[in-house]
Design a protein around this motif. Structure first.
Motif, PDB file in Angstrom:
ATOM      1  N   SER A  37       0.592  -1.307   0.026  1.00  0.00           N
ATOM      2  CA  SER A  37      -0.220  -0.168  -0.151  1.00  0.00           C
ATOM      3  C   SER A  37       1.155   1.304  -0.356  1.00  0.00           C
ATOM      4  O   SER A  37       2.145   1.038   0.348  1.00  0.00           O
ATOM      5  CB  SER A  37      -0.696  -0.304   1.026  1.00  0.00           C
ATOM      6  OG  SER A  37      -1.772   0.954   1.139  1.00  0.00           O
ATOM      7  N   THR A  39       0.997   5.862   0.437  1.00  0.00           N
ATOM      8  CA  THR A  39       0.660   6.409   0.189  1.00  0.00           C
ATOM      9  C   THR A  39       1.418   8.459  -0.064  1.00  0.00           C
ATOM     10  O   THR A  39       2.600   7.923  -0.631  1.00  0.00           O
ATOM     11  CB  THR A  39      -0.349   7.078   1.642  1.00  0.00           C
ATOM     12  OG1 THR A  39      -1.268   7.905   1.750  1.00  0.00           O
ATOM     13  CG2 THR A  39       0.430   7.144   2.467  1.00  0.00           C
ATOM     14  N   THR A  61      -3.712   5.863  -2.441  1.00  0.00           N
ATOM     15  CA  THR A  61      -4.714   5.983  -1.740  1.00  0.00           C
ATOM     16  C   THR A  61      -5.200   7.579  -2.375  1.00  0.00           C
ATOM     17  O   THR A  61      -4.515   8.564  -3.069  1.00  0.00           O
ATOM     18  CB  THR A  61      -3.787   7.022  -0.485  1.00  0.00           C
ATOM     19  OG1 THR A  61      -3.182   5.950   0.335  1.00  0.00           O
ATOM     20  CG2 THR A  61      -4.556   7.719   0.253  1.00  0.00           C
ATOM     21  N   THR A  63      -7.697  11.338  -2.199  1.00  0.00           N
ATOM     22  CA  THR A  63      -8.050  12.281  -1.470  1.00  0.00           C
ATOM     23  C   THR A  63      -9.372  13.209  -2.260  1.00  0.00           C
ATOM     24  O   THR A  63     -10.200  13.693  -2.032  1.00  0.00           O
ATOM     25  CB  THR A  63      -7.497  13.346  -0.696  1.00  0.00           C
ATOM     26  OG1 THR A  63      -7.119  14.401  -1.567  1.00  0.00           O
ATOM     27  CG2 THR A  63      -6.745  12.622   0.441  1.00  0.00           C
ATOM     28  N   ASN A  71      -4.791   7.219  -9.709  1.00  0.00           N
ATOM     29  CA  ASN A  71      -4.193   5.667  -9.495  1.00  0.00           C
ATOM     30  C   ASN A  71      -3.646   4.977 -10.340  1.00  0.00           C
ATOM     31  O   ASN A  71      -3.045   3.766 -10.581  1.00  0.00           O
ATOM     32  CB  ASN A  71      -5.094   5.836  -7.850  1.00  0.00           C
ATOM     33  CG  ASN A  71      -4.128   6.143  -6.910  1.00  0.00           C
ATOM     34  OD1 ASN A  71      -3.385   5.449  -5.770  1.00  0.00           O
ATOM     35  ND2 ASN A  71      -3.863   7.681  -6.366  1.00  0.00           N
ATOM     36  N   GLN A  82      -9.138   8.226   0.976  1.00  0.00           N
ATOM     37  CA  GLN A  82      -9.066   8.837   2.675  1.00  0.00           C
ATOM     38  C   GLN A  82     -10.305  10.638   2.195  1.00  0.00           C
ATOM     39  O   GLN A  82      -9.679  11.760   2.001  1.00  0.00           O
ATOM     40  CB  GLN A  82      -8.018   9.413   2.741  1.00  0.00           C
ATOM     41  CG  GLN A  82      -7.692  10.164   3.882  1.00  0.00           C
ATOM     42  CD  GLN A  82      -5.773   9.604   3.839  1.00  0.00           C
ATOM     43  OE1 GLN A  82      -5.057  10.767   3.246  1.00  0.00           O
ATOM     44  NE2 GLN A  82      -5.636  10.091   5.293  1.00  0.00           N
ATOM     45  N   ARG A  90      -3.082  13.309   5.749  1.00  0.00           N
ATOM     46  CA  ARG A  90      -3.592  13.192   4.368  1.00  0.00           C
ATOM     47  C   ARG A  90      -3.376  12.646   3.492  1.00  0.00           C
ATOM     48  O   ARG A  90      -1.856  13.182   2.947  1.00  0.00           O
ATOM     49  CB  ARG A  90      -5.029  14.182   4.183  1.00  0.00           C
ATOM     50  CG  ARG A  90      -5.766  14.585   5.799  1.00  0.00           C
ATOM     51  CD  ARG A  90      -6.686  15.416   5.258  1.00  0.00           C
ATOM     52  NE  ARG A  90      -7.592  14.434   4.434  1.00  0.00           N
ATOM     53  CZ  ARG A  90      -7.928  14.922   3.454  1.00  0.00           C
ATOM     54  NH1 ARG A  90      -7.208  16.117   2.819  1.00  0.00           N
ATOM     55  NH2 ARG A  90      -8.777  14.721   2.464  1.00  0.00           N
ATOM     56  N   GLY A  91      -3.455  12.179   1.881  1.00  0.00           N
ATOM     57  CA  GLY A  91      -2.520  11.538   1.368  1.00  0.00           C
ATOM     58  C   GLY A  91      -2.486  12.186  -0.607  1.00  0.00           C
ATOM     59  O   GLY A  91      -2.708  11.505  -1.489  1.00  0.00           O
TER      60      GLY A  91
END
Length: 258
Positions: A37, A39, A61, A63, A71, A82, A90-91
């Motif tokens: 994973s 971020t 990740t 937002t 992504n 997120q 925050r990512g």
């Protein structure tokens, strides 16, 4: 991570940080870790290709919808969306801090409508109700942080746990005073005193390095006023319980609502 001197301050050696990241990717592949994973951004095409060749599932990740789409285009197999309710850093990596403050319940369906890869929701989810709300909006699963942070098995500092367990929903704020990057945590003396100069602080990781000793000393003294007490926006739902109890209650609530 070693630091080097500049103008009287020690700042991170970014070349070494990159080398450490490269070594971590090698370990992931050597140990056949099934899921990796990411971020704060998307890894390079070369890293993504190497992990795909090793049949490792990759999670990114986002937002915002734009970050989620990026992504997918980059080759991520799953995207974690997120919401602004999330605790800690925050990512966001494309959109600015203000533009990326999208609430989770608004973000999930908009991302689901614009990507074909599975969506995982994160931010303020503490129980089966949050899980089922996410599923109803199109998410395939949830990612939870603060709910596990206060569990008995958590390695979080006892002062941090107590701060969350005694906090209300209006006690969390966004701050960059501890690390130089915006993050959500429970407000304390350090955050309040730094607010007037917050926009002038150096970016992450410089500010994070500068406050490291302050945070460490505060934790040693069991003083929450100078610790980074990261927390999502649902602290009232946090409990001092075992992980087993948390998982069972989430599943039980979800089954009743299904």
């Amino acid at each position: 991570m070693h630091l080097h001197q500049k103008d009287g301050f020690e700042i991170p050696n970014f070349r070494e940080v990159f080398e450490i990241f490269t070594e971590q990717i090698k370990v992931v592949m050597e140990e056949n870790v099934p899921i990796c994973s990411f971020t704060f951004g998307i890894p390079s095409k070369e890293v993504i290709a190497e992990l795909k060749q090793a049949n490792i599932i990759q999670m990114g990740t986002a937002t915002t919808v734009r970050e989620a789409v990026e992504n997918e285009l980059a080759g991520m197999d799953i995207v974690v969306v997120q919401g602004s309710e999330a605790g800690g850093h925050r990512g966001n990596f494309i959109d600015g801090n203000q533009e990326s403050l999208v609430g989770l319940m608004s973000l999930i369906p908009q991302v689901v409508d614009n990507v074909s890869i599975p969506v995982i929701s994160a931010g303020g989810i503490m129980d089966g109700r949050g899980l089922m709300a996410s599923i109803c909006l199109g998410a395939k699963g949830v990612q939870m942080g603060t709910a596990f942070l206060t569990c008995l098995e958590s390695g979080a500092h006892k002062v941090h746990k107590e701060a969350i367990l005694n906090a209300n929903e209006d006690h969390t704020v966004l701050t960059r005073s501890f690390s130089g990057k915006w993050a959500r945590g429970i407000k304390n003396k350090f955050i309040l005193e730094m607010q007037k100069n917050e926009k002038l602080l150096p970016d992450f990781p410089v500010q994070n390095t500068l406050t490291q000793d302050i945070r460490k000393s505060s934790a040693t003294q069991n003083n929450q006023e100078f610790m980074s007490l990261w927390s999502g926006q649902s602290p009232r739902l946090a409990k001092n319980q075992t992980v087993e109890s948390l998982i069972k209650s989430i599943i039980g609530e979800a089954q009743k609502l299904n």
